[in-house]
Design a protein around this motif. Structure first.
Motif, PDB file in Angstrom:
ATOM      1  N   PHE A 215      24.342  -1.636   5.861  1.00  0.00           N
ATOM      2  CA  PHE A 215      25.194  -2.832   5.871  1.00  0.00           C
ATOM      3  C   PHE A 215      24.581  -3.928   6.735  1.00  0.00           C
ATOM      4  CE2 PHE A 215      28.585  -5.602   7.162  1.00  0.00           C
ATOM      5  CZ  PHE A 215      29.457  -5.643   6.084  1.00  0.00           C
ATOM      6  N   ILE A 216      24.211  -3.590   7.958  1.00  0.00           N
ATOM      7  CA  ILE A 216      23.709  -4.589   8.899  1.00  0.00           C
ATOM      8  C   ILE A 216      22.359  -5.140   8.441  1.00  0.00           C
ATOM      9  CG2 ILE A 216      22.873  -4.912  11.255  1.00  0.00           C
ATOM     10  CD1 ILE A 216      25.084  -2.901  12.114  1.00  0.00           C
ATOM     11  N   VAL A 217      21.473  -4.251   7.967  1.00  0.00           N
ATOM     12  CA  VAL A 217      20.154  -4.711   7.518  1.00  0.00           C
ATOM     13  C   VAL A 217      20.279  -5.614   6.293  1.00  0.00           C
ATOM     14  CG1 VAL A 217      17.974  -3.965   6.495  1.00  0.00           C
ATOM     15  CG2 VAL A 217      18.888  -2.770   8.485  1.00  0.00           C
ATOM     16  N   SER A 218      21.133  -5.221   5.341  1.00  0.00           N
ATOM     17  CA  SER A 218      21.239  -5.985   4.091  1.00  0.00           C
ATOM     18  C   SER A 218      22.008  -7.290   4.262  1.00  0.00           C
ATOM     19  CB  SER A 218      21.897  -5.127   3.004  1.00  0.00           C
ATOM     20  OG  SER A 218      23.214  -4.775   3.372  1.00  0.00           O
ATOM     21  N   ILE A 222      18.614  -9.215   5.402  1.00  0.00           N
ATOM     22  CA  ILE A 222      18.076  -9.625   4.103  1.00  0.00           C
ATOM     23  C   ILE A 222      18.850 -10.798   3.510  1.00  0.00           C
ATOM     24  CG2 ILE A 222      17.585  -8.865   1.750  1.00  0.00           C
ATOM     25  CD1 ILE A 222      17.229  -6.043   2.819  1.00  0.00           C
ATOM     26  N   TYR A 223      20.177 -10.760   3.598  1.00  0.00           N
ATOM     27  CA  TYR A 223      20.998 -11.813   2.976  1.00  0.00           C
ATOM     28  C   TYR A 223      20.661 -13.210   3.508  1.00  0.00           C
ATOM     29  CZ  TYR A 223      25.132 -14.493   1.615  1.00  0.00           C
ATOM     30  OH  TYR A 223      25.977 -15.456   1.124  1.00  0.00           O
ATOM     31  N   PRO A 224      20.662 -13.449   4.821  1.00  0.00           N
ATOM     32  CA  PRO A 224      20.320 -14.803   5.279  1.00  0.00           C
ATOM     33  C   PRO A 224      18.853 -15.162   5.075  1.00  0.00           C
ATOM     34  CG  PRO A 224      20.689 -13.345   7.155  1.00  0.00           C
ATOM     35  CD  PRO A 224      21.116 -12.594   5.936  1.00  0.00           C
ATOM     36  N   LEU A 225      17.952 -14.180   5.245  1.00  0.00           N
ATOM     37  CA  LEU A 225      16.521 -14.480   5.136  1.00  0.00           C
ATOM     38  C   LEU A 225      16.054 -14.603   3.687  1.00  0.00           C
ATOM     39  CD1 LEU A 225      15.095 -12.113   7.912  1.00  0.00           C
ATOM     40  CD2 LEU A 225      15.507 -14.580   8.055  1.00  0.00           C
ATOM     41  N   THR A 231      18.693 -20.708  -1.207  1.00  0.00           N
ATOM     42  CA  THR A 231      19.710 -21.691  -1.615  1.00  0.00           C
ATOM     43  C   THR A 231      19.721 -22.911  -0.713  1.00  0.00           C
ATOM     44  OG1 THR A 231      21.416 -20.538  -0.319  1.00  0.00           O
ATOM     45  CG2 THR A 231      21.187 -19.934  -2.645  1.00  0.00           C
ATOM     46  N   PHE A 232      19.362 -22.743   0.554  1.00  0.00           N
ATOM     47  CA  PHE A 232      19.364 -23.873   1.479  1.00  0.00           C
ATOM     48  C   PHE A 232      18.075 -24.682   1.418  1.00  0.00           C
ATOM     49  CE2 PHE A 232      23.079 -22.072   3.477  1.00  0.00           C
ATOM     50  CZ  PHE A 232      23.709 -23.156   4.065  1.00  0.00           C
ATOM     51  N   PHE A 233      16.941 -24.002   1.248  1.00  0.00           N
ATOM     52  CA  PHE A 233      15.656 -24.689   1.361  1.00  0.00           C
ATOM     53  C   PHE A 233      14.884 -24.761   0.046  1.00  0.00           C
ATOM     54  CE2 PHE A 233      16.613 -22.748   5.524  1.00  0.00           C
ATOM     55  CZ  PHE A 233      16.748 -23.916   6.268  1.00  0.00           C
ATOM     56  N   GLU A 234      14.657 -23.615  -0.611  1.00  0.00           N
ATOM     57  CA  GLU A 234      13.865 -23.613  -1.843  1.00  0.00           C
ATOM     58  C   GLU A 234      14.571 -24.362  -2.969  1.00  0.00           C
ATOM     59  OE1 GLU A 234      11.593 -19.317  -1.013  1.00  0.00           O
ATOM     60  OE2 GLU A 234      13.057 -19.506  -2.643  1.00  0.00           O
ATOM     61  N   LEU A 235      15.878 -24.221  -3.064  1.00  0.00           N
ATOM     62  CA  LEU A 235      16.623 -24.951  -4.083  1.00  0.00           C
ATOM     63  C   LEU A 235      16.563 -26.453  -3.841  1.00  0.00           C
ATOM     64  CD1 LEU A 235      18.551 -25.237  -6.458  1.00  0.00           C
ATOM     65  CD2 LEU A 235      20.441 -24.617  -4.942  1.00  0.00           C
ATOM     66  N   TYR A 236      16.704 -26.853  -2.596  1.00  0.00           N
ATOM     67  CA  TYR A 236      16.652 -28.284  -2.257  1.00  0.00           C
ATOM     68  C   TYR A 236      15.265 -28.860  -2.548  1.00  0.00           C
ATOM     69  CZ  TYR A 236      17.113 -32.593   0.415  1.00  0.00           C
ATOM     70  OH  TYR A 236      17.131 -33.915   0.800  1.00  0.00           O
ATOM     71  N   GLU A 237      14.209 -28.084  -2.220  1.00  0.00           N
ATOM     72  CA  GLU A 237      12.840 -28.550  -2.481  1.00  0.00           C
ATOM     73  C   GLU A 237      12.580 -28.682  -3.979  1.00  0.00           C
ATOM     74  OE1 GLU A 237      10.211 -25.831  -0.600  1.00  0.00           O
ATOM     75  OE2 GLU A 237      10.918 -26.276   1.432  1.00  0.00           O
ATOM     76  N   ALA A 238      13.135 -27.774  -4.777  1.00  0.00           N
ATOM     77  CA  ALA A 238      12.855 -27.771  -6.215  1.00  0.00           C
ATOM     78  C   ALA A 238      13.663 -28.816  -6.976  1.00  0.00           C
ATOM     79  CB  ALA A 238      13.135 -26.385  -6.793  1.00  0.00           C
ATOM     80  N   LEU A 239      14.914 -29.034  -6.573  1.00  0.00           N
ATOM     81  CA  LEU A 239      15.803 -29.877  -7.382  1.00  0.00           C
ATOM     82  C   LEU A 239      16.405 -31.051  -6.632  1.00  0.00           C
ATOM     83  CD1 LEU A 239      17.712 -26.935  -9.130  1.00  0.00           C
ATOM     84  CD2 LEU A 239      15.837 -28.278 -10.071  1.00  0.00           C
ATOM     85  N   GLN A 256      29.004 -14.997   4.554  1.00  0.00           N
ATOM     86  CA  GLN A 256      28.226 -14.497   5.682  1.00  0.00           C
ATOM     87  C   GLN A 256      29.087 -14.357   6.937  1.00  0.00           C
ATOM     88  OE1 GLN A 256      25.649 -13.035   5.880  1.00  0.00           O
ATOM     89  NE2 GLN A 256      24.632 -13.295   7.847  1.00  0.00           N
ATOM     90  N   ILE A 257      30.041 -15.251   7.125  1.00  0.00           N
ATOM     91  CA  ILE A 257      30.961 -15.139   8.268  1.00  0.00           C
ATOM     92  C   ILE A 257      31.769 -13.846   8.166  1.00  0.00           C
ATOM     93  CG2 ILE A 257      33.007 -16.158   9.350  1.00  0.00           C
ATOM     94  CD1 ILE A 257      31.867 -18.902   8.599  1.00  0.00           C
TER      95      ILE A 257
END
Length: 331
Positions: A215-218, A222-225, A231-239, A256-257
């Motif tokens: 749970f903690i690892v995923s 993994i989820y934020p990284l 969604t925050f960076f690669e999506l913004y760079e692409a579109l 995430q909260i």
């Protein structure tokens, strides 16, 4: 009914529920017609009326509330159903995703967006997941009640909104990654619960600690990284910037909260497991407990004094991530 129950009985899971309160017409009338949690003034009035001390009446109300809780057999059946679903949908998700390019390179989630074809396998995956979370949102009102009812209800709303929104806006590629990632730990959790109901304490503890790690690892690693990064960076760079992007990211952050909140509870329980040598009772227990609860409710003040002196604490069932000991337990 036709699969889980025979399995539970074959594993000798107890079918009896919590200890039943001693029949009492006056207290039963107060419980059903007035309040299940009497205040101090009402307790004193009942004490004079019945010639019971206040502690005995408090214990009766506690046992009466617990009496409405589900049996271990019922909880085992619910966990087995969820375990079966999570195992199936996670296996399906892994088999589907390993053939897709965006599993290995998240930038592929945005290649050609929004004109990305909706593959039949992806469509099926989304419909099954959405159906399951819709069912959870409604069945939560009739399933086993837990202390984190509000948090779970919020989670189901966020999950349904996220799945629906990502489907409508064709953000399904990153959606499949999110779904598969969040299903991984739930399989181990339900398996740990079933082991606990079967009184396989060592296996239950091992599965719980495995669940805590997964749970903690995923969800905190993994989820934020992996997901939030794309969604925050690669999506913004692409579109570039567009309104749906911000709403989608807000929903992912809310998720995430909730993950952080549950991680706190899991770490707290895991700490107790190491410090006490076994998995302790979880905060999400669905059974009220008390250190001074005896096996029987005394009929008078004199009888209460005798039981309170010589009696032993009653065993309580629980329904959280897990519980400790064979006399206790979730979730």
């Amino acid at each position: 009914r036709f699969i889980a129950k025979p399995c539970a009985l074959g594993l000798k899971v107890q079918a009896n529920g919590p200890q039943r309160a001693q029949p009492n017409a006056i207290l039963e009338k107060v419980f059903t017609a007035i309040t299940k949690h009497p205040d101090e003034k009402r307790l004193e009035g009942l004490s004079k009326q019945l010639d019971w001390d206040v502690r005995s009446i408090q214990r009766w109300f506690r046992q009466r509330r617990n009496q409405e809780k589900p049996s271990t057999l019922t909880k085992f059946c619910e966990s087995m159903w969820r375990f079966t679903f999570y195992l199936y949908i996670f296996t399906y998700g892994v088999r589907f995703l390993k053939k897709t390019p965006w599993l290995w390179n998240t930038r592929q989630c945005w290649n050609g967006y929004p004109y990305q074809p909706l593959m039949p396998d992806l469509h099926y995956y989304y419909l099954v997941e959405l159906s399951f979370y819709w069912s959870l949102m409604f069945s939560q009102f009739i399933d086993i009640k837990r202390k984190d009812f509000g948090i779970m209800f919020t989670h189901h709303i966020v999950a349904v909104t996220l799945i629906s929104f990502s489907y409508v806006t064709n953000l399904t590629r990153v959606g499949t990654l999110t779904l598969c990632l969040h299903d991984a730990s739930d399989i181990v959790l339900e398996a740990a619960k079933m082991a606990n109901y079967c009184k396989c304490q060592k296996l239950s503890d091992l599965l719980f600690l495995t669940f805590a790690i997964v749970f903690i690892v995923s969800r905190l690693g993994i989820y934020p990284l992996w997901i939030l990064n794309t969604t925050f960076f690669e999506l913004y760079e692409a579109l570039g910037n567009f309104p749906a992007l911000w709403l989608f990211n807000v929903l992912l952050v809310v998720l995430q909260i909730l993950n952080c909140f549950w991680s706190y509870l899991i770490i707290k329980t895991a700490y107790k497991a190491f410090s006490r040598g076994k998995v302790a009772k979880d905060d999400r227990s669905d059974i009220e407990s008390s250190s001074d609860e005896e096996d029987t409710v005394p009929r008078s003040k004199t009888l209460h004094s005798t039981v309170a002196t010589n009696g032993t604490g009653g065993a309580n069932g629980t329904n959280g991530y897990l519980t400790g000991g064979t006399g206790s337990e979730e979730h």
